[in-house]
Write a protein that holds these residues in place. Structure first.
Motif, PDB file in Angstrom:
ATOM      1  N   LYS A   1      -4.229   0.205  -5.694  1.00  0.00           N
ATOM      2  CA  LYS A   1      -5.551   0.433  -6.276  1.00  0.00           C
ATOM      3  C   LYS A   1      -5.738  -0.632  -7.354  1.00  0.00           C
ATOM      4  CE  LYS A   1      -7.035   4.528  -7.289  1.00  0.00           C
ATOM      5  NZ  LYS A   1      -7.122   5.927  -7.813  1.00  0.00           N
TER       6      LYS A   1
ATOM      7  N   GLU B   1      -2.340   0.045  -9.601  1.00  0.00           N
ATOM      8  CA  GLU B   1      -1.444   1.165  -9.324  1.00  0.00           C
ATOM      9  C   GLU B   1      -0.965   1.087  -7.882  1.00  0.00           C
ATOM     10  OE1 GLU B   1      -3.509   4.552 -12.197  1.00  0.00           O
ATOM     11  OE2 GLU B   1      -3.934   4.522 -10.041  1.00  0.00           O
TER      12      GLU B   1
ATOM     13  N   TYR C   1      -0.411   1.555  -0.659  1.00  0.00           N
ATOM     14  CA  TYR C   1      -1.564   0.713  -0.943  1.00  0.00           C
ATOM     15  C   TYR C   1      -1.713   0.517  -2.446  1.00  0.00           C
ATOM     16  CZ  TYR C   1      -4.486   4.895  -1.974  1.00  0.00           C
ATOM     17  OH  TYR C   1      -5.015   6.045  -2.502  1.00  0.00           O
TER      18      TYR C   1
ATOM     19  N   LYS D   1       0.530   8.731  -6.977  1.00  0.00           N
ATOM     20  CA  LYS D   1       0.785   7.466  -7.662  1.00  0.00           C
ATOM     21  C   LYS D   1       2.285   7.270  -7.851  1.00  0.00           C
ATOM     22  CE  LYS D   1      -0.640   7.291 -11.903  1.00  0.00           C
ATOM     23  NZ  LYS D   1      -1.580   7.138 -13.017  1.00  0.00           N
TER      24      LYS D   1
ATOM     25  N   LYS E   1      -8.194  -2.692  -9.980  1.00  0.00           N
ATOM     26  CA  LYS E   1      -9.453  -2.728 -10.716  1.00  0.00           C
ATOM     27  C   LYS E   1      -9.439  -3.960 -11.601  1.00  0.00           C
ATOM     28  CE  LYS E   1     -12.337  -0.044 -13.908  1.00  0.00           C
ATOM     29  NZ  LYS E   1     -12.452   1.224 -14.686  1.00  0.00           N
TER      30      LYS E   1
ATOM     31  N   GLN F   1     -13.403  -3.721  -7.676  1.00  0.00           N
ATOM     32  CA  GLN F   1     -12.353  -2.751  -7.401  1.00  0.00           C
ATOM     33  C   GLN F   1     -12.101  -2.740  -5.907  1.00  0.00           C
ATOM     34  OE1 GLN F   1     -12.687   1.150  -9.329  1.00  0.00           O
ATOM     35  NE2 GLN F   1     -14.504   0.403 -10.386  1.00  0.00           N
ATOM     36  N   GLU F   2     -10.843  -2.558  -5.511  1.00  0.00           N
ATOM     37  CA  GLU F   2     -10.540  -2.449  -4.089  1.00  0.00           C
ATOM     38  C   GLU F   2      -9.184  -1.784  -3.879  1.00  0.00           C
ATOM     39  OE1 GLU F   2     -10.291  -6.207  -2.160  1.00  0.00           O
ATOM     40  OE2 GLU F   2      -8.863  -7.071  -3.572  1.00  0.00           O
ATOM     41  N   ASN F   3      -8.987  -1.280  -2.663  1.00  0.00           N
ATOM     42  CA  ASN F   3      -7.716  -0.688  -2.232  1.00  0.00           C
ATOM     43  C   ASN F   3      -7.150  -1.568  -1.139  1.00  0.00           C
ATOM     44  OD1 ASN F   3      -8.072   1.669  -3.887  1.00  0.00           O
ATOM     45  ND2 ASN F   3      -9.576   2.381  -2.393  1.00  0.00           N
TER      46      ASN F   3
ATOM     47  N   VAL G   1     -10.317   7.395   1.074  1.00  0.00           N
ATOM     48  CA  VAL G   1      -9.849   6.122   0.534  1.00  0.00           C
ATOM     49  C   VAL G   1     -10.377   5.010   1.425  1.00  0.00           C
ATOM     50  CG1 VAL G   1      -7.865   4.709  -0.079  1.00  0.00           C
ATOM     51  CG2 VAL G   1      -7.774   7.198  -0.377  1.00  0.00           C
TER      52      VAL G   1
ATOM     53  N   ASN H   1      -1.795  10.263  -1.527  1.00  0.00           N
ATOM     54  CA  ASN H   1      -2.620  10.532  -2.711  1.00  0.00           C
ATOM     55  C   ASN H   1      -1.789  10.604  -3.985  1.00  0.00           C
ATOM     56  OD1 ASN H   1      -1.283  12.890  -2.294  1.00  0.00           O
ATOM     57  ND2 ASN H   1      -3.078  14.226  -2.307  1.00  0.00           N
TER      58      ASN H   1
END
Length: 568
Positions: free
Chosen positions: A554, A517, A552, A524, A556, A561-563, A488, A522
């Motif tokens: 997610k 999200e 964190y 959701k 889009k 896109q970024e975390n 990630v 890992n």
């Protein structure tokens, strides 16, 4: 295409919600006069199908089947209390009345007590953001038999294809679904055969008091698709030939003050028309007024109104399946009512590898019983969208109905066995039966083993099943954590702005948000749709129910896109 539905007459007492008054259960002392004479004419209060079902199962028609005594209801009306509905099983009347009138009501000689009607804030397992049409990532066929399409994994995990191959597909079994709405269920392709065969027996909206349930919310549509979808090569559910009764019991878009008694009204109604299975993906724990919340100690199988009603349904021979809830990441963590009922099948969620989904509520019940009972695939479950395509969604809302279809097939295969025999066979078939725990219960069941047990074992209490090889449950990787974190990539200079204030997370971006999200590790985090607002380039999410810790986002958008990390 014109749909022909068999709408059964429902005599329901109902009034408008008056905000200045209090919705209250009034519990009655008895069923009034001439009980024996009224029981001698069951056709006055039960359908022919329900009477036949009682006779086939060797069950007595008793006073709990009688409606609430009319004279008591009329007496309450004389006192100008607004009657909302009645419950034959609880022997209670739901009324609106000023709080100062409680003592007056309790003084009536036929009243034994009162209790506030509680309101679900939102504990139901809710679908993730619609991912749109999906592209097959694995073979969409089996060598012999039914082509399950995108639903192959969730069916295979439960060995459903082997049961279907024997001809047990839910034919002749009636399943009632209690949910928030069935938007699109009367038009999308996966249900074409249900409508062509006239396998929707009845519908009723217990929120709006009308017959039409095909609007408001698509949650029930997705739930129904895991059972009844039937397009070989695209999606086939666990009981594609079952018959359905569709009940709307919840106002999903806002906090509504009568959900608890709507659920009771619905389950009593479906019993009166003779259904075989009831599935509900709704859970009750926290309410509008925090002073009325259930506590974990109330999850003891005897306290919550919905729990008591579910056990009554089971006593009438109905197989009741319920979703465990999505409280795994929240402060509550545990199962919600009516999953604590001792006579229902409570279902948690796993991913496709058989590992528990982080959001899946845990047990045990407050009195120490194993809960959830069993598990099924609720992470990235294949469901049908009301927009007429196949997609994925997450939640125990979808693992639960997979098991609703599972038991419907067993009911078809073993009409002579009791509902509790079928539930016990399912539990005995679990891959963790010999080592149950609070996360998995008795594990992932096998349709073929449960079928074999029902065929060959007369006394379930004296039978010990063989030890099953567990469905794969991958353990955490032994690789260094630093190496895992490289999977990630987080933004050092995020383009998205995050503001966390008073339990509300606000996100502002520079372009239209396509998908957002919340992640913990890992896994959701499942959010209630009514606690999330997506408005172009910004999003507002209520997160005060989450445990303290690191998370964190997610994100889009149309352009990037970024975390982005955040902590609570």
């Amino acid at each position: 295409m014109k749909k022909q539905l068999i709408f059964l007459a429902i005599s329901l007492l109902w009034g408008m919600n008056v905000m200045s008054q209090q919705a209250t259960w009034v519990f009655l002392s008895d069923k009034g006069e001439c009980v024996a004479e009224r029981l001698a004419e069951p056709e006055a209060f039960l359908s022919p199908a329900a009477i036949a079902a009682r006779q086939a199962k060797g069950l007595q028609i008793d006073a709990s089947d009688l409606p609430v005594f009319d004279a008591y209801v009329e007496e309450l009306k004389i006192h100008s209390y607004q009657v909302l509905s009645t419950s034959k099983w609880l022997n209670a009347v739901a009324v609106q009345l000023p709080a100062e009138c409680l003592e007056e009501v309790e003084a009536l000689d036929f009243v034994i007590g009162t209790r506030p009607i509680q309101t679900l804030v939102q504990s139901r397992a809710t679908p993730a953001i619609d991912e749109g049409p999906i592209t097959p990532a694995y073979p969409r066929y089996v060598e012999e038999g039914i082509d399950y399409g995108e639903a192959l994994l969730q069916n295979e995990m439960l060995t459903i294809p082997e049961l279907h191959a024997k001809g047990y597909t839910g034919k002749g079994v009636t399943i009632a679904l209690l949910d928030a709405g069935f938007d699109g269920a009367d038009t999308i392709d996966v249900f074409d055969s249900i409508w062509a065969d006239k396998r929707v027996l009845a519908t009723y909206d217990f929120v709006g008091n009308k017959e039409n349930v095909f609007g408001h919310d698509a949650h029930g549509t997705q739930v129904m698709s895991t059972i009844g979808a039937n397009i070989p090569g695209e999606m086939v559910g666990t009981a594609p030939h079952a018959t359905f009764v569709l009940c709307r019991t919840e106002e999903a878009g806002r906090e509504y003050r009568q959900e608890e008694h709507n659920w009771v009204r619905a389950i009593e109604f479906v019993d009166s028309i003779g259904v075989d299975v009831v599935h509900s993906s709704l859970g009750y724990s926290e309410f509008d007024d925090s002073g009325e919340d259930y506590t974990y100690e109330d999850m003891n199988g005897n306290t919550a109104v919905t729990t008591r009603a579910a056990d009554y349904a089971a006593s009438k021979g109905i197989i009741v399946t319920t979703s465990a809830g999505n409280e795994g990441y929240g402060s509550w963590k545990h199962i919600t009512a009516p999953c604590d009922a001792d006579s229902v099948l409570c279902i948690g969620s796993t991913n496709k590898y058989g590992k528990r989904s982080g959001f899946s509520s845990i047990g045990p019940s407050a009195d120490g019983r194993v809960k959830p009972d069993v598990m099924a695939m609720g992470s990235r479950t294949t469901v049908a969208s009301p927009r007429n395509y196949i997609t994925h969604s997450d939640g125990t809302s979808f693992s639960g109905p997979l098991m609703g279809g599972f038991v419907a097939c067993l009911r078809q295969a073993h009409p002579e066995r009791s509902n509790m025999d079928i539930i016990q066979a399912v539990i005995l078939s679990g891959d963790q039966f010999h080592e149950p725990n609070a996360e998995y219960g008795y594990g992932i069941p096998s349709a073929t083993l449960a079928d074999s047990i029902l065929r060959h074992v007369e006394d379930m209490d004296k039978f010990t099943p063989p030890v099953r090889k567990k469905i794969s449950r991958p353990v955490a990787s032994a690789k260094p954590k630093a190496k895992q974190k490289k999977l990630v990539v987080f933004s050092d200079n995020p383009q998205s702005a995050l503001v966390l204030e008073k339990g509300v997370l606000t996100v502002k971006t520079s372009s239209t948000i396509r998908k957002i999200e919340i992640m913990r590790g890992n896994q959701k985090v499942i959010l209630n749709p009514k606690h999330t607002q997506l408005m172009g380039s910004s999003s507002i999410m209520k997160v005060d129910f989450l445990e303290k810790g690191d998370y964190y986002l997610k994100i889009k958008t149309a352009n990037y896109q970024e975390n982005v990390k955040f902590s609570l």
